[in-house]
Design a protein around this motif. Structure first.
Motif, PDB file in Angstrom:
ATOM      1  N   PHE A  25       2.005   4.601   2.122  1.00  0.00           N
ATOM      2  CA  PHE A  25       2.393   4.585   0.718  1.00  0.00           C
ATOM      3  C   PHE A  25       2.496   3.159   0.174  1.00  0.00           C
ATOM      4  CE2 PHE A  25       4.772   8.754   1.685  1.00  0.00           C
ATOM      5  CZ  PHE A  25       3.596   9.476   1.540  1.00  0.00           C
ATOM      6  N   LEU A  26       2.946   2.244   1.016  1.00  0.00           N
ATOM      7  CA  LEU A  26       3.143   0.869   0.583  1.00  0.00           C
ATOM      8  C   LEU A  26       1.876   0.028   0.650  1.00  0.00           C
ATOM      9  CD1 LEU A  26       6.583   0.046   2.292  1.00  0.00           C
ATOM     10  CD2 LEU A  26       6.166   0.665  -0.106  1.00  0.00           C
ATOM     11  N   SER A  27       0.800   0.597   1.178  1.00  0.00           N
ATOM     12  CA  SER A  27      -0.436  -0.169   1.327  1.00  0.00           C
ATOM     13  C   SER A  27      -0.969  -0.575  -0.032  1.00  0.00           C
ATOM     14  CB  SER A  27      -1.485   0.675   2.069  1.00  0.00           C
ATOM     15  OG  SER A  27      -2.710  -0.015   2.137  1.00  0.00           O
ATOM     16  N   GLU A  28      -1.340  -1.848  -0.160  1.00  0.00           N
ATOM     17  CA  GLU A  28      -1.850  -2.385  -1.420  1.00  0.00           C
ATOM     18  C   GLU A  28      -3.370  -2.429  -1.453  1.00  0.00           C
ATOM     19  OE1 GLU A  28      -0.096  -6.174  -1.997  1.00  0.00           O
ATOM     20  OE2 GLU A  28       1.953  -5.410  -2.258  1.00  0.00           O
ATOM     21  N   PRO A  30      -7.196  -1.169  -1.977  1.00  0.00           N
ATOM     22  CA  PRO A  30      -7.794  -0.268  -2.970  1.00  0.00           C
ATOM     23  C   PRO A  30      -7.897   1.152  -2.423  1.00  0.00           C
ATOM     24  CG  PRO A  30      -9.037  -2.313  -2.801  1.00  0.00           C
ATOM     25  CD  PRO A  30      -8.047  -2.315  -1.684  1.00  0.00           C
ATOM     26  N   GLU A  31      -7.977   2.087  -3.337  1.00  0.00           N
ATOM     27  CA  GLU A  31      -8.000   3.498  -2.944  1.00  0.00           C
ATOM     28  C   GLU A  31      -9.148   3.804  -1.991  1.00  0.00           C
ATOM     29  OE1 GLU A  31      -6.421   7.267  -2.829  1.00  0.00           O
ATOM     30  OE2 GLU A  31      -5.624   5.549  -3.917  1.00  0.00           O
ATOM     31  N   THR A  32     -10.285   3.183  -2.244  1.00  0.00           N
ATOM     32  CA  THR A  32     -11.456   3.458  -1.391  1.00  0.00           C
ATOM     33  C   THR A  32     -11.327   2.834  -0.014  1.00  0.00           C
ATOM     34  OG1 THR A  32     -12.555   1.529  -2.346  1.00  0.00           O
ATOM     35  CG2 THR A  32     -12.979   3.662  -3.377  1.00  0.00           C
ATOM     36  N   ALA A  33     -10.455   1.810   0.135  1.00  0.00           N
ATOM     37  CA  ALA A  33     -10.325   1.111   1.419  1.00  0.00           C
ATOM     38  C   ALA A  33      -9.126   1.592   2.219  1.00  0.00           C
ATOM     39  CB  ALA A  33     -10.218  -0.389   1.184  1.00  0.00           C
ATOM     40  N   ARG A  34      -8.333   2.496   1.672  1.00  0.00           N
ATOM     41  CA  ARG A  34      -7.141   2.961   2.378  1.00  0.00           C
ATOM     42  C   ARG A  34      -7.517   3.917   3.506  1.00  0.00           C
ATOM     43  NH1 ARG A  34      -2.563   4.257  -2.285  1.00  0.00           N
ATOM     44  NH2 ARG A  34      -2.430   2.124  -3.118  1.00  0.00           N
ATOM     45  N   LEU A  35      -6.694   3.875   4.573  1.00  0.00           N
ATOM     46  CA  LEU A  35      -6.887   4.798   5.680  1.00  0.00           C
ATOM     47  C   LEU A  35      -6.354   6.168   5.306  1.00  0.00           C
ATOM     48  CD1 LEU A  35      -5.749   2.535   8.668  1.00  0.00           C
ATOM     49  CD2 LEU A  35      -8.080   3.028   7.957  1.00  0.00           C
ATOM     50  N   VAL A  88      11.103   0.379  11.433  1.00  0.00           N
ATOM     51  CA  VAL A  88      10.648  -0.962  11.068  1.00  0.00           C
ATOM     52  C   VAL A  88       9.314  -1.273  11.729  1.00  0.00           C
ATOM     53  CG1 VAL A  88      11.166  -3.412  11.277  1.00  0.00           C
ATOM     54  CG2 VAL A  88      12.967  -1.819  10.614  1.00  0.00           C
ATOM     55  N   ALA A  89       9.199  -0.922  13.016  1.00  0.00           N
ATOM     56  CA  ALA A  89       7.946  -1.182  13.731  1.00  0.00           C
ATOM     57  C   ALA A  89       6.800  -0.395  13.132  1.00  0.00           C
ATOM     58  CB  ALA A  89       8.113  -0.841  15.210  1.00  0.00           C
ATOM     59  N   ALA A  90       7.056   0.855  12.706  1.00  0.00           N
ATOM     60  CA  ALA A  90       5.988   1.692  12.160  1.00  0.00           C
ATOM     61  C   ALA A  90       5.595   1.238  10.764  1.00  0.00           C
ATOM     62  CB  ALA A  90       6.436   3.152  12.146  1.00  0.00           C
ATOM     63  N   VAL A  91       6.581   0.873   9.947  1.00  0.00           N
ATOM     64  CA  VAL A  91       6.260   0.435   8.583  1.00  0.00           C
ATOM     65  C   VAL A  91       5.423  -0.839   8.613  1.00  0.00           C
ATOM     66  CG1 VAL A  91       7.262  -0.435   6.438  1.00  0.00           C
ATOM     67  CG2 VAL A  91       8.250   1.575   7.539  1.00  0.00           C
ATOM     68  N   SER A  92       5.759  -1.756   9.507  1.00  0.00           N
ATOM     69  CA  SER A  92       4.985  -3.004   9.639  1.00  0.00           C
ATOM     70  C   SER A  92       4.132  -2.942  10.899  1.00  0.00           C
ATOM     71  CB  SER A  92       5.937  -4.198   9.702  1.00  0.00           C
ATOM     72  OG  SER A  92       6.841  -4.055  10.788  1.00  0.00           O
TER      73      SER A  92
END
Length: 262
Positions: A25-28, A30-35, A88-92
């Motif tokens: 959710f926090l990934s910045e 682009p939509e096409t590059a998101r996993l 914390v480990a999973a978010v980062s």
């Protein structure tokens, strides 16, 4: 028990999955590059299960405190701390996995370097111990030889030989050993003096007597005797008149046997 290994595994699994979703959710990007969401979950769970390794590397005993040890009950409340670490480990996850992997590899390289240095130090110590043992055995053998000669009161060359004027050299059958063609002068002189020490019935020799037999001047013989003493092939011993006499050690006699032609 609420703090058994299965419960701890479930907490890590759920925290890793939740942290992975949050990371997505926090990934910045682009939509096409998101996993895909499930890929973030897998990465988050992977990072969560690396938390125990991270805790071990920083010498933290959180897992042991949760499960309990002999004579001390576990503390289930600390599961919240473990869940927080895993979140914390999973978010980062990407940064956490990269930094943990780099730190682990660095510690492995450091441990290998320390092991190599310890091996080299041990080998040097072993070599020094071997050299010291050999030197001690040689010194003991020479001391025993000198004591045996003193106890046996072996024949010694009289001091008058030192003051004899123009003494005729003792005759020896054949050419002097060690004086052949191609032999370095210093080595040939050592062989001549060592041969004079080992030949004849007189065990304790004077410098003048050795010069007479080796056909060298006394200064040269004295210098050569110093070299032989450094090699532990010859040693001085006080004669009955207090003046030094020289004798060949067991190592010196063995050297002459090796030098003799077959």
């Amino acid at each position: 028990m609420p703090t058994d290994l299965l419960v701890i595994t479930e907490v890590m699994l759920l925290s890793g999955a939740l942290g992975g979703l949050v990371n997505g959710f926090l990934s910045e990007a682009p939509e096409t590059a998101r996993l895909a969401w499930w890929k973030h979950v897998v990465i988050g769970i992977t990072a969560a299960f690396m938390v125990p390794l991270f805790l071990a590397m920083i010498s933290a005993d959180l897992i042991d405190k949760i499960r309990g040890t002999a004579g001390q009950a576990g503390n289930p409340v600390l599961l919240l701390n473990l869940a927080g670490f895993c979140l914390v480990a999973a978010v980062s996850s990407r940064a956490f996995i990269g930094s943990l992997t780099e730190r682990l590899m660095r510690e492995v390289r450091d441990a290998r370097a320390q092991a190599d240095a310890a091996t080299a130090t041990a080998e040097q110590a072993r070599q020094r111990a071997t050299d010291a043992t050999e030197a001690a055995l040689t010194a003991q053998s020479d001391a025993e030889t000198a004591q045996a000669l003193a106890r046996a009161q072996v024949a010694e060359e009289p001091a008058s030989v030192d003051t004899a004027e123009d003494p005729a050299p003792r005759q020896r059958s054949g050419p002097p050993s060690g004086a052949g063609l191609g032999t370095p002068p210093a080595l040939a002189q050592e062989k001549l003096v060592l041969l004079a020490l080992t030949e004849g019935d007189v065990a304790l020799r004077t410098v003048a007597g050795l010069a007479q037999d080796s056909r060298l001047d006394e200064a040269t013989v004295f210098t050569v005797l110093g070299h032989l003493q450094q090699k532990a092939w010859a040693l001085p011993l006080a004669g009955s008149d207090g003046r030094p006499r020289w004798f060949a050690t067991a190592a010196g006699r063995a050297q002459m046997r090796v030098a003799e032609p077959a």
